[in-house]
Design a protein around this motif. Structure first.
Motif, PDB file in Angstrom:
ATOM      1  N   THR A   1      33.988  72.069 -39.657  1.00 32.55           N
ATOM      2  CA  THR A   1      34.381  73.405 -40.092  1.00 32.55           C
ATOM      3  C   THR A   1      35.153  73.248 -41.386  1.00 32.55           C
ATOM      4  OG1 THR A   1      36.500  73.408 -38.915  1.00 32.55           O
ATOM      5  CG2 THR A   1      34.586  74.260 -37.715  1.00 32.55           C
ATOM      6  N   MET A   2      35.222  74.316 -42.160  1.00 29.18           N
ATOM      7  CA  MET A   2      35.973  74.261 -43.400  1.00 29.18           C
ATOM      8  C   MET A   2      37.173  75.186 -43.275  1.00 29.18           C
ATOM      9  SD  MET A   2      34.624  74.467 -47.323  1.00 29.18           S
ATOM     10  CE  MET A   2      33.513  73.115 -47.038  1.00 29.18           C
ATOM     11  N   ASP A   3      38.372  74.619 -43.325  1.00 25.70           N
ATOM     12  CA  ASP A   3      39.575  75.447 -43.249  1.00 25.70           C
ATOM     13  C   ASP A   3      39.927  75.962 -44.647  1.00 25.70           C
ATOM     14  OD1 ASP A   3      41.158  73.504 -44.618  1.00 25.70           O
ATOM     15  OD2 ASP A   3      41.636  72.514 -42.722  1.00 25.70           O
ATOM     16  N   GLU A   4      40.965  76.765 -44.724  1.00 24.13           N
ATOM     17  CA  GLU A   4      41.322  77.415 -45.987  1.00 24.13           C
ATOM     18  C   GLU A   4      41.606  76.412 -47.101  1.00 24.13           C
ATOM     19  OE1 GLU A   4      44.519  80.669 -47.759  1.00 24.13           O
ATOM     20  OE2 GLU A   4      44.514  80.225 -45.625  1.00 24.13           O
ATOM     21  N   ASP A   5      42.357  75.357 -46.800  1.00 24.71           N
ATOM     22  CA  ASP A   5      42.687  74.362 -47.834  1.00 24.71           C
ATOM     23  C   ASP A   5      41.442  73.634 -48.326  1.00 24.71           C
ATOM     24  OD1 ASP A   5      45.394  74.989 -47.787  1.00 24.71           O
ATOM     25  OD2 ASP A   5      45.867  73.440 -46.303  1.00 24.71           O
ATOM     26  N   GLU A   6      40.530  73.308 -47.414  1.00 21.61           N
ATOM     27  CA  GLU A   6      39.297  72.625 -47.813  1.00 21.61           C
ATOM     28  C   GLU A   6      38.441  73.538 -48.693  1.00 21.61           C
ATOM     29  OE1 GLU A   6      38.826  69.734 -43.900  1.00 21.61           O
ATOM     30  OE2 GLU A   6      38.065  71.782 -43.813  1.00 21.61           O
ATOM     31  N   LEU A   7      38.364  74.816 -48.328  1.00 21.33           N
ATOM     32  CA  LEU A   7      37.597  75.762 -49.128  1.00 21.33           C
ATOM     33  C   LEU A   7      38.230  75.956 -50.507  1.00 21.33           C
ATOM     34  CD1 LEU A   7      35.244  77.717 -49.420  1.00 21.33           C
ATOM     35  CD2 LEU A   7      36.677  79.478 -48.367  1.00 21.33           C
ATOM     36  N   LYS A   8      39.565  76.046 -50.557  1.00 22.63           N
ATOM     37  CA  LYS A   8      40.259  76.176 -51.842  1.00 22.63           C
ATOM     38  C   LYS A   8      39.932  74.988 -52.744  1.00 22.63           C
ATOM     39  CE  LYS A   8      44.372  78.853 -50.656  1.00 22.63           C
ATOM     40  NZ  LYS A   8      45.829  78.776 -50.467  1.00 22.63           N
ATOM     41  N   GLU A   9      39.991  73.787 -52.180  1.00 26.07           N
ATOM     42  CA  GLU A   9      39.701  72.588 -52.978  1.00 26.07           C
ATOM     43  C   GLU A   9      38.271  72.626 -53.512  1.00 26.07           C
ATOM     44  OE1 GLU A   9      39.800  67.717 -52.742  1.00 26.07           O
ATOM     45  OE2 GLU A   9      40.375  68.867 -50.968  1.00 26.07           O
ATOM     46  N   CYS A  10      37.340  73.024 -52.673  1.00 22.97           N
ATOM     47  CA  CYS A  10      35.937  73.120 -53.089  1.00 22.97           C
ATOM     48  C   CYS A  10      35.782  74.127 -54.220  1.00 22.97           C
ATOM     49  CB  CYS A  10      35.077  73.514 -51.892  1.00 22.97           C
ATOM     50  SG  CYS A  10      33.332  73.762 -52.286  1.00 22.97           S
ATOM     51  N   LEU A  11      36.335  75.321 -54.040  1.00 18.97           N
ATOM     52  CA  LEU A  11      36.200  76.366 -55.057  1.00 18.97           C
ATOM     53  C   LEU A  11      36.894  75.996 -56.361  1.00 18.97           C
ATOM     54  CD1 LEU A  11      36.614  79.534 -52.814  1.00 18.97           C
ATOM     55  CD2 LEU A  11      34.496  78.606 -53.801  1.00 18.97           C
ATOM     56  N   GLU A  12      38.054  75.342 -56.266  1.00 18.83           N
ATOM     57  CA  GLU A  12      38.745  74.908 -57.482  1.00 18.83           C
ATOM     58  C   GLU A  12      37.957  73.829 -58.214  1.00 18.83           C
ATOM     59  OE1 GLU A  12      42.854  73.957 -56.799  1.00 18.83           O
ATOM     60  OE2 GLU A  12      43.314  76.008 -56.174  1.00 18.83           O
ATOM     61  N   ASP A  13      37.302  72.948 -57.467  1.00 18.63           N
ATOM     62  CA  ASP A  13      36.478  71.929 -58.118  1.00 18.63           C
ATOM     63  C   ASP A  13      35.282  72.563 -58.829  1.00 18.63           C
ATOM     64  OD1 ASP A  13      38.106  69.856 -57.359  1.00 18.63           O
ATOM     65  OD2 ASP A  13      36.765  69.065 -55.820  1.00 18.63           O
ATOM     66  N   VAL A  14      34.736  73.626 -58.256  1.00 17.02           N
ATOM     67  CA  VAL A  14      33.565  74.275 -58.847  1.00 17.02           C
ATOM     68  C   VAL A  14      33.954  75.214 -59.987  1.00 17.02           C
ATOM     69  CG1 VAL A  14      31.665  75.885 -58.387  1.00 17.02           C
ATOM     70  CG2 VAL A  14      32.198  74.083 -56.738  1.00 17.02           C
ATOM     71  N   PHE A  15      34.977  76.051 -59.756  1.00 16.62           N
ATOM     72  CA  PHE A  15      35.327  77.105 -60.712  1.00 16.62           C
ATOM     73  C   PHE A  15      36.594  76.857 -61.512  1.00 16.62           C
ATOM     74  CE2 PHE A  15      32.922  79.276 -57.313  1.00 16.62           C
ATOM     75  CZ  PHE A  15      31.838  79.682 -58.056  1.00 16.62           C
ATOM     76  N   GLY A  16      37.379  75.861 -61.145  1.00 14.19           N
ATOM     77  CA  GLY A  16      38.655  75.599 -61.797  1.00 14.19           C
ATOM     78  C   GLY A  16      39.785  76.273 -61.052  1.00 14.19           C
ATOM     79  N   PRO A  17      41.023  76.005 -61.450  1.00 17.33           N
ATOM     80  CA  PRO A  17      42.184  76.608 -60.802  1.00 17.33           C
ATOM     81  C   PRO A  17      42.144  78.132 -60.928  1.00 17.33           C
ATOM     82  CG  PRO A  17      42.864  74.912 -62.364  1.00 17.33           C
ATOM     83  CD  PRO A  17      41.391  75.108 -62.528  1.00 17.33           C
TER      84      PRO A  17
END
Length: 72
Positions: free
Chosen positions: A51-67
């Protein structure tokens, strides 16, 4: 994301040879879309609980789209 990909393919080494790099490129180019999506999901599912928790999803999105402050 580059950091995660490097560690996934460097096999515990601190470097990749040209041969290692070519193997990665060939493997990734031949993989199905489903395989690539599962690979990327597993790369961010750091606790490996499928499963992907909030922190894991944040890290993924930041890697793709930036901070968040850079996203418009």
């Amino acid at each position: 994301m580059a950091d995660k990909l490097f560690h996934a393919f460097a096999c515990g080494k601190e470097y990749m040879t040209f041969r290692d790099f070519c193997t990665v490129v060939l493997t990734m180019s031949m993989a199905s879309v489903d395989t690539l999506i599962n690979f990327l999901f597993d790369m961010y599912d750091t606790d490996q609980n499928k499963t992907m928790d909030e922190d894991e999803l944040k890290e993924c999105l930041e890697d793709v789209f930036g901070p968040p402050e850079q996203v418009r």
